[in-house]
Design an enzyme around this catalytic site. Structure first.
Site, short mmCIF file in Angstrom:
data_model
loop_
_atom_site.label_atom_id
_atom_site.label_comp_id
_atom_site.label_asym_id
_atom_site.label_seq_id
_atom_site.Cartn_x
_atom_site.Cartn_y
_atom_site.Cartn_z
N PHE A 1 0.92 -1.12 -0.07
CA PHE A 1 0.02 0.00 0.02
C PHE A 1 0.86 1.11 0.22
O PHE A 1 1.50 1.61 1.04
CB PHE A 1 -0.80 -0.08 1.24
N MET B 1 12.61 -9.21 34.16
CA MET B 1 13.55 -10.53 33.60
C MET B 1 15.11 -10.04 34.01
O MET B 1 15.82 -10.96 33.75
CB MET B 1 13.66 -10.80 32.06
N GLU C 1 0.58 3.99 10.43
CA GLU C 1 -0.78 4.29 10.03
C GLU C 1 -1.60 5.35 11.04
O GLU C 1 -2.41 5.27 11.41
CB GLU C 1 -1.46 2.95 10.29
#
Length: 412
Positions: free
Chosen positions: A151, A367, A392
């Site tokens: 696109f 972590m 977007e």
């Protein structure tokens, strides 16, 4: 050319074409309640992602390239034609099924997720909504089975202001000639099909913008540069040049001068897909870290996850993930119901991208050293999350959209 095999994601009678049901006495269901088809999608995509994509996710990130076998398998699994009707070789499913699939893929690898997302929610939807029957018959079977779509809207000077584009189209005796360039174009390295936006009449401003379709082998179309990125590195993002690209009249997508309308509508839908990518990423980052702190990492003689401070952080993050998912699936359901979903899509993308960054960043800290090294996926989730606030429609654009619609609602 990729193989076209039978795909498991298929329904004999597409649900979106089924007869309407009387829902007057139907009991309400949770927003995240899945239909049988959607539940099947979640289960099958989860199995595929964990068995086929997960073992290659780190390698693809390091090489900054999509494994061709993964692309082929996405087609074989039916993930590239989710909403394309079976008559054209697709699965004939509903929009929410696509959102479910995008989310499940992002739990494992957001790069694969965005490849599938853009192909489905922008490219396939554009053809289904606006293309001539000639274009549909030629391209939908290919898009469903062996050809990736891209696109092409953004340009170096027209990102958030997408309609300030410099790419020009002019009429010729046989069709149109396009000159200009596009930037930040997803899927462009792997794509065999492009939807290109160009201004056919600059004197009309954005109302001159028109959409066209073209295959990759079109003379004058070239990929000038592949970007090296912070995250979603396996997903190709390239600069495209158009140098006297001549295309026939039949390459027109929809009507002249209505490209801007198409782009707005498609991006509104596409934002729900990006939001799902972000919730999937957050779920993946959370699961990866939660498993570690509740099963493996110990300090001061007990598991990290048993400390109250850690438990509160986990609980807060899970709550925010669930809130983001509620926004995503509410927007998807409203879109399917034919209701106005623009504000909902903007809120979903805005919040989901914020949650994805927050949770994936916290997961690294939970972590410790194992979250910081590139041995696992923790740091990759965090890098991949950043793009959610940019493409977007940036977060500021989403905020502006939400505020504009709220102002309209509350202004007398």
């Amino acid at each position: 050319m990729l193989r076209s095999n039978a795909r498991f994601l298929s329904t004999t009678q597409p649900r979106r074409f089924a007869e309407p049901h009387d829902l007057t006495d139907a009991l309400p269901t949770p927003i995240t309640h899945f239909s049988e088809t959607e539940a099947m999608m979640a289960e099958q995509v989860s199995k595929f992602a964990n068995s086929s994509i997960l073992p290659k996710a780190r390698e693809m990130d390091e090489k900054e390239a999509m494994d061709p076998e993964i692309i082929e398998q996405c087609f074989e699994q039916g993930l590239m034609g989710i909403e394309i009707p079976e008559a054209y070789g697709g699965a004939g499913m509903n929009f929410t099924s696509a959102i479910v699939g995008i989310e499940e893929l992002a739990r494992v690898d957001p790069s694969v997720s965005v490849m599938v997302d853009v192909h489905n929610t922008l490219v396939n939807t554009a053809i289904l909504k606006y293309a001539s029957e000639e274009i549909k018959k030629e391209w939908l079977p290919k898009l469903a089975t062996n050809t990736i779509g891209s696109f092409c809207l953004s340009e170096p000077i027209s990102g958030s202001d997408a309609f300030a584009m410099a790419t020009k189209a002019e009429k010729t005796a046989d069709g149109y000639r396009i000159n200009g360039s596009k930037m930040w174009i997803t899927n462009s390295m792997e794509a065999g099909f492009f939807i290109v936006f160009a201004n056919l009449d600059p004197s009309k401003g954005y109302k001159g913008i028109t959409a066209f379709v073209m295959p990759k082998e079109t003379k004058g179309l070239s990929i000038a540069k592949k970007e090296k990125k912070l995250g979603i590195k396996a997903s190709s993002t390239c600069v495209l040049n158009f140098d006297d690209v001549d295309i026939p009249k039949s390459a027109l997508l929809g009507k002249e001068g209505e490209g801007y309308k198409y782009a707005i509508g498609l991006l509104n839908e596409g934002r729900i897909g990006i939001a799902a990518q972000m919730t999937g990423l957050a779920l993946g980052a959370f699961a990866n870290a939660a498993s570690y702190v509740w099963n493996d990492r110990k300090q001061f003689g007990q598991l990290i996850g048993e400390f109250q401070g850690m438990q509160h952080q986990l609980a807060q993050s899970w709550t925010e993930i669930c809130a983001a998912r509620a926004l995503v699936f509410n927007a998807a359901r409203k879109k399917e119901a034919g209701e106005d979903f623009v504000k909902d899509a903007a809120m979903a993308k805005l919040y989901a991208s914020q949650v994805a960054q927050k949770v994936s960043g916290s997961a690294i800290e939970w972590m410790g050293g194992m979250g910081f090294v590139r041995e696992g996926l923790a740091e990759k989730y965090w890098r991949d999350s950043k793009i959610g606030a940019i493409y977007e429609g940036t977060s500021n654009i989403q905020l502006q959209t939400i505020a504009r619609l709220l102002q309209k609602e509350y202004t007398h």
